[in-house]
Scaffold this active site. Sequence first.
Site, PDB file in Angstrom:
ATOM      1  N   SER A 106      71.123  28.585  68.766  1.00 50.02           N
ATOM      2  CA  SER A 106      71.496  27.173  68.720  1.00 50.02           C
ATOM      3  C   SER A 106      72.888  26.996  68.119  1.00 50.02           C
ATOM      4  O   SER A 106      73.715  26.225  68.630  1.00 50.02           O
ATOM      5  CB  SER A 106      70.469  26.387  67.899  1.00 50.02           C
ATOM      6  OG  SER A 106      69.195  26.417  68.503  1.00 50.02           O
TER       7      SER A 106
ATOM      8  N   SER B  38      67.164  15.838  71.925  1.00 54.54           N
ATOM      9  CA  SER B  38      68.280  15.798  70.979  1.00 54.54           C
ATOM     10  C   SER B  38      69.525  16.431  71.583  1.00 54.54           C
ATOM     11  O   SER B  38      70.648  16.172  71.124  1.00 54.54           O
ATOM     12  CB  SER B  38      67.898  16.523  69.688  1.00 54.54           C
ATOM     13  OG  SER B  38      67.666  17.898  69.936  1.00 54.54           O
ATOM     14  N   GLN B  39      69.354  17.247  72.625  1.00 56.73           N
ATOM     15  CA  GLN B  39      70.500  17.888  73.263  1.00 56.73           C
ATOM     16  C   GLN B  39      71.387  16.870  73.975  1.00 56.73           C
ATOM     17  O   GLN B  39      72.593  17.102  74.129  1.00 56.73           O
ATOM     18  CB  GLN B  39      70.028  18.966  74.237  1.00 56.73           C
ATOM     19  CG  GLN B  39      69.380  20.149  73.540  1.00 56.73           C
ATOM     20  CD  GLN B  39      68.784  21.156  74.495  1.00 56.73           C
ATOM     21  OE1 GLN B  39      68.733  20.928  75.706  1.00 56.73           O
ATOM     22  NE2 GLN B  39      68.314  22.276  73.960  1.00 56.73           N
TER      23      GLN B  39
ATOM     24  N   ASP C 142      57.961  24.976  67.029  1.00 53.99           N
ATOM     25  CA  ASP C 142      58.036  26.369  67.480  1.00 53.99           C
ATOM     26  C   ASP C 142      57.298  27.331  66.562  1.00 53.99           C
ATOM     27  O   ASP C 142      57.035  28.480  66.941  1.00 53.99           O
ATOM     28  CB  ASP C 142      59.502  26.810  67.597  1.00 53.99           C
ATOM     29  CG  ASP C 142      60.241  26.091  68.721  1.00 53.99           C
ATOM     30  OD1 ASP C 142      59.574  25.516  69.586  1.00 53.99           O
ATOM     31  OD2 ASP C 142      61.491  26.101  68.704  1.00 53.99           O
TER      32      ASP C 142
END
Length: 318
Positions: free
Chosen positions: A20, A159-160, A298
């Site tokens: 990320s 959120s990307q 996750d």
Amino acid sequence: MIRVNGKKLHGEIASIPSKSYAHRAIIAAALSDKPAKIIFNGTSDDIEVTINCLRELGSEITRPEPGYIVVNPIVKRTETPVVDVWESGSTFRFLLPVASSIYEKCSFIGRGRLPNRPIIDLINVMKNAGVSFDSDKLPFTTSGRLHAGRYTLPGDVSSQYVSGLLLSSPLHSFSSDIVLESELESKPYVDMTIEVLTEFGIEVEQGENSYHIESQKYLATDYKVEGDWSNAAFFLAAGAFGEGITITGLNINSVQGDRQIIDVLKSFNINIYLTEDKVVVMNSEIRASEVDLKEIPDTLPILAVIAASSKIRCFQIL
């Protein structure tokens, strides 16, 4: 037939670099005023996709030797770039606003199931800001430059989308505002974007569910990618069953959402010791706990193993 023999784990392992952070740092470097060095050991398919897409947009990126890459500023090409994001959703959502802020026309293609994944909320925002699309899903070609303005999005979208608009907004001639209609989900990922932007000289003013970005220049800096907490979570959890596992290369003060794994494991009575650059997990008597995974989904698989191993069988994962 595969036979697996059980054994208590012990020893020291280096964390892998955060994918990320690497995405964000490489893009920021390509938008900077001078060449920048991005330092990280190892790579991944998605990171290589981002590198190749930036090359297509006009950035020269080299790997002089293992352990780092040198990213040169994007030099706008005369021909229409064809950006192949393969199956990397992060690359696609980050670079769509960025490329449209640089090029009047840009083609995007993708592979696998990526063309069927939702993108319409980001497309609608960009349409309202001067960009037209010949299709609402991959493959498509954009026409028109993305301009500054007020970008309004639902808070429960990826959120990307927000990160992509944050990365592109400093490139515009005027200021922009990203306004969310509700509280943003997966906020730690946007915090990561803002942290990287800050390292490259970009200031972001945060409000309540909003972000204000003035027109600014990216300033090149050599950037070291920190370790990935999501991957480390599995080894940290394994330490509870082993004879002591040490993970190196993690930022104890990271804004990565999965940094919370430390507090979660402690809530299960797992013994954890922190130093400046190491995390040590020792064999522990695991006790039941109640965990909210809203911001760290996750970690569910490995935490389910921890919960099932607790001495008290009553537990709840929210």
